[in-house]
Every structure is written in structure tokens, then in C-alpha cells.
Design an enzyme around this catalytic site. Structure first.
Site, PDB file in Angstrom:
ATOM      1  N   CYS A 151       1.178  -0.965  -0.237  1.00 11.44           N
ATOM      2  CA  CYS A 151      -0.082   0.659  -0.489  1.00 11.44           C
ATOM      3  C   CYS A 151       0.682   1.487   0.141  1.00 11.44           C
ATOM      4  O   CYS A 151       1.515   1.839  -0.801  1.00 11.44           O
ATOM      5  CB  CYS A 151      -0.907  -0.083   1.133  1.00 11.44           C
ATOM      6  SG  CYS A 151      -2.450   0.471   0.815  1.00 11.44           S
TER       7      CYS A 151
ATOM      8  N   GLU B 152      -2.787  -9.253   3.828  1.00 10.19           N
ATOM      9  CA  GLU B 152      -2.831  -9.792   5.375  1.00 10.19           C
ATOM     10  C   GLU B 152      -4.733 -10.030   4.825  1.00 10.19           C
ATOM     11  O   GLU B 152      -5.627 -10.643   5.395  1.00 10.19           O
ATOM     12  CB  GLU B 152      -3.003  -9.078   6.033  1.00 10.19           C
ATOM     13  CG  GLU B 152      -3.580  -7.658   6.586  1.00 10.19           C
ATOM     14  CD  GLU B 152      -3.331  -6.913   5.195  1.00 10.19           C
ATOM     15  OE1 GLU B 152      -4.876  -5.693   5.461  1.00 10.19           O
ATOM     16  OE2 GLU B 152      -2.799  -6.763   5.050  1.00 10.19           O
TER      17      GLU B 152
ATOM     18  N   HIS C 149      -3.818  -5.301  -0.098  1.00  9.95           N
ATOM     19  CA  HIS C 149      -3.030  -5.281   1.780  1.00  9.95           C
ATOM     20  C   HIS C 149      -2.905  -6.754   1.826  1.00  9.95           C
ATOM     21  O   HIS C 149      -4.262  -7.728   1.440  1.00  9.95           O
ATOM     22  CB  HIS C 149      -4.650  -5.004   2.472  1.00  9.95           C
ATOM     23  CG  HIS C 149      -4.410  -3.277   2.635  1.00  9.95           C
ATOM     24  ND1 HIS C 149      -4.562  -2.953   4.161  1.00  9.95           N
ATOM     25  CD2 HIS C 149      -3.913  -2.110   2.181  1.00  9.95           C
ATOM     26  CE1 HIS C 149      -4.200  -1.934   3.761  1.00  9.95           C
ATOM     27  NE2 HIS C 149      -3.594  -1.513   2.834  1.00  9.95           N
TER      28      HIS C 149
END
Length: 391
Positions: free
Chosen positions: A262, A356, A354
Site C-alpha cells: 500500500c 493480509e 493488502h
């Protein structure tokens, strides 16, 4: 658990003069920020506690928010970070076995001014056509402020372009999360607004995760003897983060393996000598399609960014700052935005989204394994073939 629906007045004011009248939600008062929309149909708790949203008034395009309440397990940082919150229909009933309190109570406790009961579709369409803009929510007694005064306050608020918000969201002292399983080594994570799920994923790959303050020096970074460096997500304009860019150039000069996500992707771009620019309304949500050029797969990914990197989408090109050949590794399929960079002559790569993916999807989780493999390869090259690969 039943959540009370407020009858106190509230108004959303945009810098173009648009006004939307609704009901107060969360804390009462006045809040200013950049108004953006997030398209996720779930995961509002992860959105609210993502530090990347600092300085932004977030509108949820999903109409019904708050159904499952809030809990301590799904929080991504130490607090709610959004500057304000806009929803259409807050849930009257909180119904989930993991819920510990209502969303409304959390917003009120953390001082987050919100508004409900407005036509969020109309606001989204306005932002899509005119771009993200400054705005304010005035609720409770503040809703009665003269409209001309409200608009003046909005137009005098700082724009997101040129803002450095890293110091607002970063830790002030280093925090360490032990590696799980076979320990690979120390990982220096520059906290520009890191999420807990990112830390957990890195620790699960064998890294002892050292989350470092955003103002760390290269000498302080070297002192933990990292096997690699990671730049997190975060809020603000990458063009206003020159210290972080200079630090990253020192990391790249030492050929330490690097992974950025990001905001970290934008900072890698600037460290390599590329430009960045502000998107009209950005990408925010958990349903953004991205092409991984290396595998040819299309992944559905989680996004939260208002800036992007300028780079040729096809073919390799020379880094303007002398770091060898670079290529765009991932492309956003909605608008052809650069979604990833890969250096071909040094161990460094990044993605704009992202991996995750709290609260999902998990299509891009493999990138943490790709990072681990890159670090193992670098360690083997430096130390010989003694580093274990437990995959």
C-alpha cells in the site's frame, strides 16, 4: 444486544456545497476530513481500525452496518482511526456470539463523529463524478451552525495532498512480536500505519517482527541486524514522506530484501525514482480485481489508497535512481492503475493492496510466502546453503 437509534440531527457538508441531512451516529460534535467511500460488504471493524483511514471520513456503500457489533479479536490497531463515519442504516440489533459492544458505543467511546440515515448512494455518485473532496459532519448542537459557516470550515480544512500523517499513527517505541515456528531472523517493519493481521502473517513466516517508529534512522534500523525490511500501509501523501524515501534508498543500497504494501508500494516507487499522483476517488474495499502478471491470475483484493505510482505498465524499464531494471508486477483491472512493482536486479518488490486482507479475501496471501522465499534466497547467497526452508 439492542442499539439505540439516535434522533439527534446531523448534516454532512461537502466542499462543493452539497448538503445531506440525517441523524447523529457515534459521538456528537464536528469532524473534518477527506470524504471517501469503501465498497466492502463486510469487515467494517477492520476498516474502522485500519490506520490508513486517518484523516478520512469514510462512507460505507453497504447499506446495513453494525449487525455483528464489535469485539476485541478483530481490531487491527489500538483504536478507531477514521475521522468520521457515514452509514445509511445502522443496525438496531447486534447479533453475534463474539460481539462485546455495539458499533455505536465504540464510535462514541473513541470520539468518532458520524451520520446515519442519508442517501449514501447519492454521496458515492457525487464522489465518483467529482472526486474525493473535503467534507465535515456536524451533529448534535453543531448541526445548527449557520450553513455558510459550516461550508467555510470545510473549505478551509487541509487537503489530503501534501499531508504527512505517519507520525499520527505510528508507534513511538519499538514493539517486538516473536517468530512462530522456525525463526528466520529479525524483520524491520517501518510502522506507517501497520495492521495487526500483517504483523501476524509475518510472524507466522518465521520473522521476529520489530515494529519500528516512523522516524527511525538507518543506524537504528541496522542496530537490530534485520534480515529484511518491510514498509507498511498508512495514510497521507507519499510525496510528503521524503524521510521514509531516503531511508528506503539506504536499505536498497545495502541490498537488504524489501517488501512494501500500500503506502509502502508508493514509497518504493519514489525510492526507485518514479512519480506518484492522487487518484480521483481512490480504491477502498475488499472486492478490487488485480492481475498478477507473473502468474496470469486475477485476484480479488483488499484496497485502501488514494494515491498511485506512475510507471509503464508493460515491459521492464530502468530505475531513474540507478537500481537497475524494474517492472510493474500487478495491474488493477478496473482502471489500469499500477498495483505492484518488482525490482529485477535487487531483492525488492511491493503491492498496492493488502495481502493480509482482514476481513478478506485471501487471494493474495501468498505474497507473504513470496517475501519469505526471497529472504531465504538472499540469506543463502550471503551465508551459503545452510538456511532451512520449512515449506
Amino acid at each position: 444486544m439492542t442499539a439505540l437509534i439516535s434522533t439527534d440531527p446531523a448534516v454532512l457538508v461537502l466542499e462543493d456545497g452539497t448538503r445531506h441531512t440525517g441523524r447523529a451516529y457515534g459521538a456528537r460534535g464536528t469532524t473534518l476530513g477527506e470524504v471517501v467511500f469503501a465498497t466492502g460488504m463486510t469487515g467494517y471493524q477492520e476498516t474502522l481500525t485500519d490506520p490508513s483511514y486517518a484523516g478520512q471520513i469514510v462512507l460505507q456503500t453497504a447499506p446495513h452496518i453494525g449487525n455483528t457489533g464489535m469485539n476485541d479479536e478483530d481490531t487491527e490497531s489500538r483504536r478507531v482511526w477514521v475521522a468520521g463515519y457515514i452509514v445509511r442504516d445502522p443496525s438496531r440489533i447486534v447479533s453475534n456470539w463474539r460481539s462485546q459492544e455495539s458499533l455505536d458505543d465504540t464510535l462514541e467511546r473513541d470520539g468518532i463523529v458520524g451520520i446515519s440515515g442519508i442517501d449514501t448512494r447519492a454521496v458515492t455518485r457525487r464522489i465518483r463524478s467529482s472526486g474525493s473532496m473535503r467534507g465535515a459532519i456536524f451533529s448534535g448542537d453543531a448541526a445548527g451552525i449557520d450553513p455558510e459557516e459550516q461550508l467555510r470550515l470545510v473549505r478551509e480544512a487541509p487537503a489530503m495532498t501534501g499531508r504527512n500523517l505517519s507520525a499520527d499513527v505510528s508507534v513511538t517505541v519499538a514493539e517486538v512480536t516473536p517468530a512462530r515456528g522456525e525463526r528466520l531472523g529479525n524483520l524491520a517493519v517501518l510502522d506507517l500505519g501497520v495492521k495487526q493481521a500483517t504483523i501476524d502473517n509475518l510472524a507466522a513466516r518465521g520473522f521476529e517482527v520489530h515494529v519500528l517508529p516512523q522516524d527511525v534512522t538507518i543506524e537504528q534500523l541496522r542496530a537490530i541486524e534485520p534480515v529484511a525490511v518491510f514498509y507498511s500501509n498508512g495514510p497521507g501523501d507519499p510525496a510528503a514522506s521524503e524521510h521514509h524515501v531516503e531511508l528506503l534508498r539506504a536499505v536498497l543500497d545495502e541490498r537488504l530484501p524489501f517488501f512494501g504494501i500500500c503506502f509502502g508500494n508508493q514509497l518504493l516507487g519514489r525510492a526507485l525514482g518514479l512519480g506518484t499522483y492522487k487518484l480521483p476517488f481512490g480504491h477502498r474495499g475488499i472486492n478490487q480485481p488485480v492481475l498478477d502478471k507473473q502468474t496470469g491470475r486475477v485476484e480479488i483484493t483488499a484496497h485502501n489508497h488514494g494515491f498511485a505510482v506512475e510507471a509503464p505498465l508493460e515491459g521492464a524499464f530502468a530505475s531513474p535512481h540507478g537500481y537497475g531494471q524494474v517492472e510493474v508486477s500487478h495491474i488493477g483491472l478496473n482502471d489500469r492503475v499500477v498495483e505492484g512493482l518488482r525490482a529485477l536486479d535487487i531483492p525488492a518488490f511491493s503491492v498496492q493492496y493488502h495481502p493480509e486482507a482482514a476481513a478478506g479475501p485471501h487471494d493474495a496471501n501468498y505474497l507473504f510466502d513470496r517475501f519469505r522465499d526471497m529472504v531465504i534466497a538472499a540469506l543463502r547467497q550471503a551465508q551459503g546453503p545452510t538456511v532451512k526452508d520449512n515449506n
